[in-house]
Design an enzyme around this catalytic site. Sequence first.
Site: not given
Length: 173
Positions: A46, A135, A139
């Site tokens: 990702g 995750h 960010h």
Amino acid sequence: MSILKIVNCLDPVLRKACKEIENIDGELSTLSQDMIETMYAAPGAGLAANQVGVSSQIIVVDRGIGTEKKDPITIINPKITAMEEEQIGEEGCLSIPDIFAEIKRANRVEMKGVDLDGNDVRLESEGYLARALQHEMDHLEGILFWDKLSQVKRGILKRRFKKRLKEMKGDSK
């Protein structure tokens, strides 16, 4: 398409919340394609836009994680709308190369957003894909995976990363 430079965890762009995208255009489509190419070249599962220096709410994730088939998806203005159960698993980050830690995350998540055509997207996931979505979502909010660790563990990993960074600079001379 081109491979973009992934910024490391010392770059301030990774510590700011990303701006919501109001206009989906050709430029955003190009960014998405470049992010997908960059993610696979890294290699990663990702990538969030701020990892390539763009402070906008767009992520790309490979839904084919753990299989032979690549299945990238782009999600604009993603929001996690539901989380269930817990899992602890090893996590790393393309912006913190070669550093890994055991991180607690939800085992199942539902994410909503829009695609490059402006259509609503609803993605239910579990396991590793759920971890990747959380995750990348972190960010966009200016959070790195090691922020979820104790101050002591985080300090150890930061020192290890800075040492690795010095070694990488030494290798390039």
